[in-house]
Design a protein around this motif. Structure first.
Motif, mmCIF file in Angstrom:
data_model
loop_
_atom_site.group_PDB
_atom_site.id
_atom_site.type_symbol
_atom_site.label_atom_id
_atom_site.label_comp_id
_atom_site.label_asym_id
_atom_site.label_seq_id
_atom_site.Cartn_x
_atom_site.Cartn_y
_atom_site.Cartn_z
ATOM 1 N N ASN A 274 1.058 -1.201 -0.152
ATOM 2 C CA ASN A 274 0.098 -0.068 -0.005
ATOM 3 C C ASN A 274 0.966 1.195 0.086
ATOM 4 O O ASN A 274 1.800 1.353 0.712
ATOM 5 N N ILE A 275 0.582 1.984 -1.008
ATOM 6 C CA ILE A 275 1.485 3.432 -1.003
ATOM 7 C C ILE A 275 0.545 4.705 -0.929
ATOM 8 O O ILE A 275 -0.395 4.669 -1.742
ATOM 9 N N GLY A 276 0.978 5.458 0.037
ATOM 10 C CA GLY A 276 -0.024 6.816 0.166
ATOM 11 C C GLY A 276 0.915 7.725 0.892
ATOM 12 O O GLY A 276 2.011 7.693 1.016
ATOM 13 N N LEU A 277 0.298 8.677 1.326
ATOM 14 C CA LEU A 277 1.072 9.817 2.063
ATOM 15 C C LEU A 277 0.668 9.826 3.463
ATOM 16 O O LEU A 277 -0.433 9.619 3.868
ATOM 17 N N SER A 278 1.563 9.849 4.276
ATOM 18 C CA SER A 278 1.435 9.924 5.942
ATOM 19 C C SER A 278 1.552 11.362 6.215
ATOM 20 O O SER A 278 0.960 11.790 7.206
ATOM 21 N N GLN A 279 2.249 12.213 5.475
ATOM 22 C CA GLN A 279 2.278 13.560 5.653
ATOM 23 C C GLN A 279 2.318 14.484 4.336
ATOM 24 O O GLN A 279 2.411 13.621 3.292
ATOM 25 N N PRO A 280 1.816 15.466 4.180
ATOM 26 C CA PRO A 280 2.100 16.382 2.721
ATOM 27 C C PRO A 280 3.100 15.913 2.016
ATOM 28 O O PRO A 280 2.884 15.755 0.849
ATOM 29 N N ASN A 281 4.183 15.768 2.513
ATOM 30 C CA ASN A 281 5.607 15.697 1.998
ATOM 31 C C ASN A 281 6.432 14.254 2.145
ATOM 32 O O ASN A 281 7.477 14.489 2.273
ATOM 33 N N GLN A 282 5.475 13.441 2.525
ATOM 34 C CA GLN A 282 6.233 11.920 2.983
ATOM 35 C C GLN A 282 5.417 10.941 2.310
ATOM 36 O O GLN A 282 4.153 10.773 2.551
ATOM 37 N N LEU A 283 6.101 10.292 1.874
ATOM 38 C CA LEU A 283 5.786 8.918 1.015
ATOM 39 C C LEU A 283 5.985 7.707 1.878
ATOM 40 O O LEU A 283 6.801 7.670 2.712
ATOM 41 N N THR A 284 4.754 7.146 2.183
ATOM 42 C CA THR A 284 4.648 5.727 2.953
ATOM 43 C C THR A 284 4.355 4.756 2.273
ATOM 44 O O THR A 284 3.401 4.623 1.313
ATOM 45 N N MET A 285 5.136 3.564 2.191
ATOM 46 C CA MET A 285 5.073 2.383 1.499
ATOM 47 C C MET A 285 4.938 1.190 2.693
ATOM 48 O O MET A 285 5.969 1.004 3.390
ATOM 49 N N THR A 286 3.890 0.582 2.634
ATOM 50 C CA THR A 286 3.455 -0.433 3.573
ATOM 51 C C THR A 286 3.759 -1.906 2.925
ATOM 52 O O THR A 286 2.818 -1.917 2.229
ATOM 53 N N ILE A 287 4.609 -2.588 3.249
ATOM 54 C CA ILE A 287 4.640 -3.789 2.723
ATOM 55 C C ILE A 287 4.374 -5.155 3.770
ATOM 56 O O ILE A 287 4.939 -5.121 4.875
ATOM 57 N N ARG A 288 3.319 -5.771 3.558
ATOM 58 C CA ARG A 288 2.705 -6.828 4.509
ATOM 59 C C ARG A 288 2.683 -8.232 3.855
ATOM 60 O O ARG A 288 2.405 -8.437 2.728
#
Length: 436
Positions: free
Chosen positions: A359-373
């Protein structure tokens, strides 16, 4: 570099010894310095209190490890110390006791060792005890002055009783109370602030030391990898020549199929070595390139399909991040692939399927978050805190892949977090900064 923090165990033992010294000081002042310091001769009741305190001191010294990493229990012991000091002061002169400032000692200790609420609570308790002693001594002096004045009144009815002495002592006691409150507040605020800053500095130093050790390990691994890659280049070139000769000399279909599989394996090794050289050069020269997030995901998917065709990837990317730009180098893609490969292996070992969710999204306005489960059995709790920061022993290896991935993300300004999933498996959360 010397560690500024004394270990918690040693601090507890020193605190227990300090209680013993305090108890000995109380006994010594009563036996040898009552007249010297103007202390009131204590009643028999204080003897029972001191006996009880001796049992408490012995128990706290014998079982000082019970309060290790237990702020509540440590606060309770300091509260008892305050109670014992207040009791001793009350029976040996009360507010006029020359050693009344020792009520501030538990406040100072709590300001150094406990959270911010603890010294404030002890300040309130100590102020209440001291206020009661001030009120008690004021009432005693008022009564004695009244009796003295009444005995000196002549029979004349119009004689006025003098009260200047009583008023002077009342002002003096008020000043003593005010001075004690100010001392307790200053001690609580200043010592607590200084202790907080020292803890912050120690945490920063600890993080820097761990980062330095991690970089030294990475440097050693990188040096070994470069040497092995250089040593593998010549054997791979020899195998390439041999497979080419086998293709020219063998025409059997089954043998040609085996030779084709060998060539595919060799191609993969050669591509990996080439990528390793490019990554080494990129890291050495600090080359960073801009890449769209959707392009990064497409490249990652392509590489996974090529190198791990059995993988079942479920990728969900938020629309608002597809066109955003992330700064990358040649180490980012291998770092992500290493995490995905670990997830595939964990899912296969547990459920016999190579399923991994991304899952790829934004955790903050200028921070990318990739969650690998993954859907494995999960990572042991005692390994979650160290995996990625140090090489740790696990059933599947030493955690080197996660360590290298963590280092790659940190170099790009990102982070790697590992946490167990509520159902099963583990989540590897990667954060990367986005260009504005």
């Amino acid at each position: 570099m010397a560690n500024v923090n004394v270990s918690f165990n040693a601090s507890q033992q020193q605190l227990a010894l300090l209680r013993l010294v305090n108890w000995g000081l109380k006994i010594g002042l009563i036996l040898f310095a009552t007249d010297l310091f103007g202390l009131t001769t204590p009643p028999v009741t204080l003897s029972y209190v001191l006996i009880f305190e001796a049992c408490y001191v012995g128990f706290s010294y014998r079982f000082h490890r019970l309060s290790m990493n237990n702020n509540g229990l440590l606060f309770l012991t300091l509260l008892l110390d305050t109670l014992f000091w207040a009791t001793w002061l009350y029976f040996t002169g009360g507010a006029t006791n020359a050693f009344v400032s020792l009520l501030l000692l538990p406040i100072a200790i709590s300001a150094i060792t406990l959270p911010r609420w603890a010294p404030w609570c002890l300040t309130i308790v100590s102020t209440i005890f001291y206020t009661l002693m001030i009120v008690d001594i004021t009432e005693q002096n008022s009564g004695s002055v009244m009796d003295h004045d009444m005995s000196q009144i002549p029979m004349a009815a119009n004689h006025v009783m003098p009260a200047s002495h009583s008023m002077d002592m009342g002002s003096h006691y008020l000043g003593m109370w005010f001075n004690f409150v100010i001392s307790a507040l200053v001690l609580t605020v200043t010592v607590g602030f200084i202790a907080k800053r020292i803890r912050q500095k120690n945490a920063e130093l600890r993080y820097l030391r761990e980062a330095q050790l991690r970089q030294e390990k990475i440097l050693a691994l990188g040096t070994a990898s470069a040497q092995m890659a250089h040593q593998l280049a010549t054997p791979l070139a020899t195998l390439r020549l041999l497979t080419d000769e086998l293709v020219d000399t063998h025409h059997d279909a089954e043998q040609l199929e085996l030779i084709s599989e060998m060539q595919q394996a060799l191609n993969r090794c050669e591509v990996t070595l080439a990528d390793l050289r490019l990554a080494t050069e990129s890291i050495r020269e600090h080359k960073l390139t801009e890449q769209r997030v959707d392009k990064l995901v497409a490249t990652l998917t392509e590489q996974i399909s090529l190198l791990m065709p059995e993988a079942q990837l479920n990728i969900a990317i938020a629309p608002q991040v597809e066109s955003r730009i992330v700064m990358t180098d040649m180490s980012l893609l291998p770092a992500l692939m290493a995490l995905i490969q670990n997830g595939i292996q964990a899912s296969e070992d547990n459920q016999h399927q190579t399923r991994v969710d991304i899952n790829i999204g934004l955790s903050q306005p200028n921070q990318l978050t990739m969650t690998i489960r993954d859907y494995g059995v999960g990572i042991a709790t005692h390994l979650l805190q160290t995996l990625g920061s140090n090489m740790v022993k696990s059933p599947k290896g030493m955690g080197i892949a996660v360590l290298l991935s963590h280092t790659s993300f940190e170099r790009l300004g990102g982070k790697l977090y590992l946490k167990p999933h509520s159902e099963c498996g583990t989540e590897a959360i990667v954060t990367l900064p986005l260009s504005v």
